[in-house]
Design a protein around this motif. Structure first.
Motif, PDB file in Angstrom:
ATOM      1  N   HIS A  44       1.130   6.706  -6.336  1.00 25.87           N
ATOM      2  CA  HIS A  44       0.427   6.906  -7.651  1.00 25.87           C
ATOM      3  C   HIS A  44      -0.724   7.441  -7.687  1.00 25.87           C
ATOM      4  N   ARG A  79       3.753   1.489  -1.192  1.00 25.18           N
ATOM      5  CA  ARG A  79       4.416   1.603  -2.662  1.00 25.18           C
ATOM      6  C   ARG A  79       3.458   2.081  -3.715  1.00 25.18           C
ATOM      7  N   ILE A  80       2.046   1.655  -3.711  1.00 26.60           N
ATOM      8  CA  ILE A  80       1.205   2.248  -4.455  1.00 26.60           C
ATOM      9  C   ILE A  80       0.421   3.612  -4.185  1.00 26.60           C
ATOM     10  N   ARG A  81       0.476   3.952  -3.095  1.00 29.38           N
ATOM     11  CA  ARG A  81       0.038   5.288  -2.576  1.00 29.38           C
ATOM     12  C   ARG A  81       0.330   6.366  -3.358  1.00 29.38           C
ATOM     13  N   THR A  88      -3.940   2.453  -9.749  1.00 36.03           N
ATOM     14  CA  THR A  88      -3.883   1.512  -8.722  1.00 36.03           C
ATOM     15  C   THR A  88      -3.662   0.240  -9.304  1.00 36.03           C
ATOM     16  N   ALA A 100      -0.259  -0.183 -10.859  1.00 37.31           N
ATOM     17  CA  ALA A 100       0.806  -0.326  -9.961  1.00 37.31           C
ATOM     18  C   ALA A 100       0.568  -1.981  -9.329  1.00 37.31           C
ATOM     19  N   LEU A 101      -0.807  -2.454  -9.106  1.00 37.85           N
ATOM     20  CA  LEU A 101      -0.720  -3.837  -8.595  1.00 37.85           C
ATOM     21  C   LEU A 101      -0.272  -4.916  -9.437  1.00 37.85           C
ATOM     22  N   GLN A 151       0.843  -1.377   0.138  1.00 39.63           N
ATOM     23  CA  GLN A 151      -0.058  -0.011   0.128  1.00 39.63           C
ATOM     24  C   GLN A 151       0.982   1.158   0.089  1.00 39.63           C
TER      25      GLN A 151
END
Length: 380
Positions: free
Chosen positions: A132, A128-130, A162, A165-166, A126
């Motif tokens: 974006h 790492r993705i936030r 999201t 990125a996932l 999370q």
């Protein structure tokens, strides 16, 4: 300071310090607008569910409607389920891919797959993705200062970045989100109760939509990437605009802060129940809340009613808050990610006190939601 990315699962409402409740008229306005989303997107289905909601379990021929919170949890944790039956989420996943997905697995295979997926959605992932979605928010939200923002388009962009990125996809976020929405819309026609399209043209359209999505994912994609993209995009696009509309209509913007945003996000997801139904099929003869269930019966698990989203008071039962994300081994591993994204969106919007200027319900999407929701800056 509470970071919504690392905030724990919300405590029961009775264990929290409650925010001041919205005025009764404002709360009713928020509920009325959101209820129209259900009734206009799938009018016959949700009228039937509303008419039967007072009974925890209702049988209609070979269809069993499950409304009660405890019966809903029992169905997901104790009833043997046919994970690949036609007309279920797992059946659709297996049909559109080579199988081996979370939805169509059972037993140890399901547990291992769920554990692996949860690892990709943990706190580190999370964080790492936030950035974006924070980049998207920092670029789009300032537009409220001088004009309007269309929330469905914003939600689609947030969902796209999201999902990318996932899955590691390098595709345009808008194209990825559109393709994932098309797959879900086609599949929903087969696993939601109600009239279905028949014939080779319908099947071909569904397969074509899946192929377009696969083309946007990394080379030689894992079938799980497609599942993650479809789930992330469709729940995000359905949930975020409805939550913002509720917040605006109920006058909740003054209550939003870095401390309150995580629990407000969890409560808005309970109230709106963006994935209102879970279609399943019983794999063996059993009982559910004392009612006999036969192998092959279709179970329509009404998450909206299990979450008590249709009631006016807050849900003190933590099982009701969790119900929108499933239960037990079948709980959605992306719950933390969904709450974190919504909390960040609320924090970005709150200083502008947005009000809804236009709203149009989407009648063809997989999940009840808006085709258009436009907001402008309100009075602070």
């Amino acid at each position: 300071m509470t970071d919504p990315m690392t905030a724990p699962t919300p405590a029961p409402m009775s264990a929290r310090t409650p925010s001041p409740p919205p005025p009764p008229a404002a709360a009713r306005r928020a509920r009325r607008r959101d209820r129209r989303v259900y009734l206009r997107s799938h009018p016959l289905l949700f009228a039937l569910l509303a008419a039967t909601r007072r009974r925890p379990v209702v049988r209609l021929g070979r269809i069993v409607l499950v409304h009660g919170t405890e019966a809903y949890r029992e169905a997901l944790t104790k009833v043997p389920l046919d994970r690949t039956a036609p007309g279920t989420t797992g059946g659709a996943a297996a049909e559109l891919t080579d199988g081996g997905l979370l939805f169509d697995q059972d037993g140890a295979e399901h547990r291992n797959a769920r554990r692996a997926l949860a690892g990709g959605l943990d706190t580190a992932a999370q964080q790492r993705i936030r950035p974006h979605w924070q980049t998207v928010l920092s670029e789009r939200i300032p537009g409220l200062a001088a004009g309007e923002i269309e929330l469905v388009a914003l939600a689609r962009e947030l969902a796209g970045v999201t999902a990318a990125a996932l899955t590691g996809a390098q595709s345009c976020p808008h194209r990825l989100a559109h393709a994932a929405a098309e797959v879900a819309a086609h599949a929903a026609r087969d696993h939601l109760p109600g009239p279905r399209r028949r014939g080779p043209d319908a099947a071909a359209a569904t397969v074509d939509a899946a192929a377009r999505l696969a083309a946007l994912l990394p080379d030689a994609p894992d079938a799980r990437d497609a599942m993650v993209a479809v789930a992330a995009v469709n729940t995000t696009v359905a949930a975020l605009p409805r939550a913002v509309a509720w917040c605006a209509d109920a006058g909740l913007w003054p209550t939003v802060s870095e401390t309150t945003a995580p629990r407000l996000a969890a409560e808005l997801l309970r109230l709106t129940a963006p994935s209102p139904l879970l279609p399943r099929v019983a794999a063996a003869d059993t009982t559910l809340a004392g009612h006999p269930v036969r192998a092959g019966d279709r179970l329509v698990l009404v998450a909206r009613h299990a979450a008590r989203a249709h009631r006016r008071g807050p849900a003190d039962d933590p099982a009701a808050t969790q119900a929108v994300f499933g239960a037990g081994p079948h709980a959605c591993p992306g719950a933390g990610l969904a709450r974190a994204l919504l909390a960040d969106l609320l924090l970005a919007l709150a200083p502008h006190h947005p009000v809804v200027t236009r709203a149009r319900v989407d009648r063809r999407s997989a999940l009840p939601g808006y085709a258009e929701l436009t907001v402008r800056r309100g009075r602070s």
